[in-house]
Scaffold this motif. Structure first.
Motif, PDB file in Angstrom:
ATOM      1  N   CYS A  56       0.664  -1.152   0.030  1.00 20.01           N
ATOM      2  CA  CYS A  56       0.131  -0.114  -0.084  1.00 20.01           C
ATOM      3  C   CYS A  56       0.808   1.194  -0.089  1.00 20.01           C
ATOM      4  O   CYS A  56       0.774   2.254  -0.603  1.00 20.01           O
ATOM      5  CB  CYS A  56      -0.939  -0.202   1.223  1.00 20.01           C
ATOM      6  SG  CYS A  56      -1.950   1.520   1.281  1.00 20.01           S
ATOM      7  N   GLN A  57       1.892   1.013   0.823  1.00 19.63           N
ATOM      8  CA  GLN A  57       2.693   2.443   0.704  1.00 19.63           C
ATOM      9  C   GLN A  57       3.653   2.607  -0.425  1.00 19.63           C
ATOM     10  O   GLN A  57       3.923   3.846  -0.685  1.00 19.63           O
ATOM     11  CB  GLN A  57       3.820   2.293   2.157  1.00 19.63           C
ATOM     12  CG  GLN A  57       3.265   2.148   3.306  1.00 19.63           C
ATOM     13  CD  GLN A  57       4.108   1.978   4.473  1.00 19.63           C
ATOM     14  OE1 GLN A  57       5.255   1.621   4.251  1.00 19.63           O
ATOM     15  NE2 GLN A  57       3.832   2.607   5.721  1.00 19.63           N
ATOM     16  N   VAL A  68      -5.098  -0.181  -1.406  1.00 17.32           N
ATOM     17  CA  VAL A  68      -5.485  -1.377  -0.825  1.00 17.32           C
ATOM     18  C   VAL A  68      -6.707  -2.009  -1.778  1.00 17.32           C
ATOM     19  O   VAL A  68      -7.945  -1.597  -1.428  1.00 17.32           O
ATOM     20  CB  VAL A  68      -5.795  -1.532   0.526  1.00 17.32           C
ATOM     21  CG1 VAL A  68      -6.156  -2.798   0.833  1.00 17.32           C
ATOM     22  CG2 VAL A  68      -4.481  -0.894   1.259  1.00 17.32           C
ATOM     23  N   CYS A  82      -0.747   9.368  -0.177  1.00 13.04           N
ATOM     24  CA  CYS A  82       0.457   8.375  -0.243  1.00 13.04           C
ATOM     25  C   CYS A  82       1.397   8.976  -1.464  1.00 13.04           C
ATOM     26  O   CYS A  82       2.455   8.358  -1.728  1.00 13.04           O
ATOM     27  CB  CYS A  82       0.036   7.003  -0.609  1.00 13.04           C
ATOM     28  SG  CYS A  82      -0.484   6.013   0.926  1.00 13.04           S
ATOM     29  N   CYS A  91      -3.009   3.323   5.206  1.00 13.01           N
ATOM     30  CA  CYS A  91      -2.582   1.916   4.972  1.00 13.01           C
ATOM     31  C   CYS A  91      -2.821   0.695   6.042  1.00 13.01           C
ATOM     32  O   CYS A  91      -3.439  -0.210   5.722  1.00 13.01           O
ATOM     33  CB  CYS A  91      -1.413   1.728   4.373  1.00 13.01           C
ATOM     34  SG  CYS A  91      -1.018   2.577   2.558  1.00 13.01           S
ATOM     35  N   CYS A 128      -5.667  -2.014   5.698  1.00  5.76           N
ATOM     36  CA  CYS A 128      -5.046  -3.446   5.581  1.00  5.76           C
ATOM     37  C   CYS A 128      -5.647  -4.226   6.879  1.00  5.76           C
ATOM     38  O   CYS A 128      -5.835  -5.220   6.847  1.00  5.76           O
ATOM     39  CB  CYS A 128      -3.497  -3.482   5.705  1.00  5.76           C
ATOM     40  SG  CYS A 128      -2.867  -2.912   4.064  1.00  5.76           S
TER      41      CYS A 128
END
Length: 345
Positions: free
Chosen positions: A40-41, A46, A54, A87, A91
């Motif tokens: 995700c980063q 996601v 981000c 994130c 997640c």
């Protein structure tokens, strides 16, 4: 014998709460969760959910050059949601859905149960109950103020006869301050809000212990009050300094709060058992309710429907307790004023 039996029952209840406390593994150590956060980063997404921060903020929250109109407005940045936070949350929720489909039980992430957010608020139910408790405390304080200054006789210098009046005003300010920062911390748990929440709770625990000792033992001498206040003040100051300048240790903080609260309950319990106060039933009800409320605080279970956890229930239980407390204080003010007026005649 009856009093001893009551104490045994109280101890059994508290011990039972400790026994019922659940243990849970750390979900943030799950390889699938860690892989999701890392991915995700890098991508900012996601599944079908993507986060624009981000693209313009690094994982540690530092700004990266990007169009100003794409970045979050300043008035919304108070939430401090950055790429890493978004994130981790998404997640966590995704992983919990997978675990639910596989028939697995919920697990903790970074020491906390997964709670669903509402408009960026991390623990919406706890925030709502904290706000309601603050409102009840404010109502109790105002009703007490009106009683002692407008309905009860005053001394020639226009001061109330009730000798604990000043202590109660200070208590009201301290408890409302603690509830305010508790609500803020439940809204967004970051380092600053956590320190303010812990510090405020420590001050409240220490002050209520001093108040319990002074009222229960009817201490009026200034030197005796100082002897009661000094060691508690030293403990509170040391703990706050330790949390803010050395180590923000949640486990230690809990032990200190439970320890101070336990001593306070013993003081109130002894007075409730021995006093001939006309409103002693309210004091006894407050004592028993406080024990049961402490049990709720010690419980630990996955949040119901993703919103209601043990902490939220503890906050809810504190609302009628606050009302009962101020009801007793008003009765106590009437009782002590009547006694002092008779002595002055």
């Amino acid at each position: 014998m009856t009093r001893n039996l009551r104490w045994v029952v109280a101890v059994v209840i508290v011990v039972s709460c400790l026994v019922w406390t659940l243990e849970a593994s750390e979900g943030d150590a799950d390889p699938l969760y860690k892989s999701c956060v890392d991915q995700c980063q890098k991508t900012g997404c996601v599944g079908d959910t993507c986060f624009h921060q981000c693209k313009f903020f690094s994982a540690d929250g530092k700004a990266i050059d990007g169009p100003w109109y794409m970045q979050e407005p300043l008035y919304l940045r108070w939430k401090q949601w950055d790429c890493q936070s978004d994130c981790q949350y998404e997640c966590m929720m995704t992983r919990e859905e997978e675990r639910k489909r596989d028939g697995e039980k919920p697990t903790k992430y970074f020491g906390k149960w997964p709670l669903k957010h509402v408009y960026g608020i991390q623990e919406p139910v706890s925030v709502a109950f904290s706000a309601l408790d603050l409102a009840i405390q404010f109502h109790g304080w105002v009703s007490y103020f009106i009683l002692v200054y407008y309905h009860l006789p005053l001394q020639p210098n226009r001061k109330p006869y009730y000798e604990y009046n000043g202590l109660l005003h200070i208590y009201a300010i301290i408890v409302m301050n603690a509830l305010f920062w508790s609500g803020v911390c439940h809204s967004r748990d970051v380092d600053l809000t956590e320190r303010l929440d812990y510090s405020s709770a420590t001050v409240l625990a220490g002050y209520t212990l001093v108040l319990a000792v002074i009222r229960s033992f009817s201490i009026h001498d200034k030197s005796a009050k100082f002897m009661v206040t000094a060691p508690v003040l030293a403990l509170v100051a040391t703990h706050i300094i330790y949390l803010n300048f050395y180590n923000l240790d949640e486990g230690l903080h809990r032990k200190v709060i439970y320890g101070v609260g336990g001593v306070e309950l013993v003081v109130w319990g002894l007075w409730a058992a021995l006093t001939s106060h006309p409103s002693k039933w309210k004091l006894r009800a407050f004592f028993v309710s406080s024990i049961l409320t402490t049990c709720l605080r010690m419980l630990d279970f996955p949040p119901y429907k993703g919103y209601v956890d043990a902490h939220a229930l503890w906050r809810a239980a504190g609302i009628p307790l606050s009302y009962l407390w101020w009801s007793f204080i008003r009765d106590d003010a009437v009782f002590r004023t009547t006694v002092l007026l008779k002595k002055s005649k």
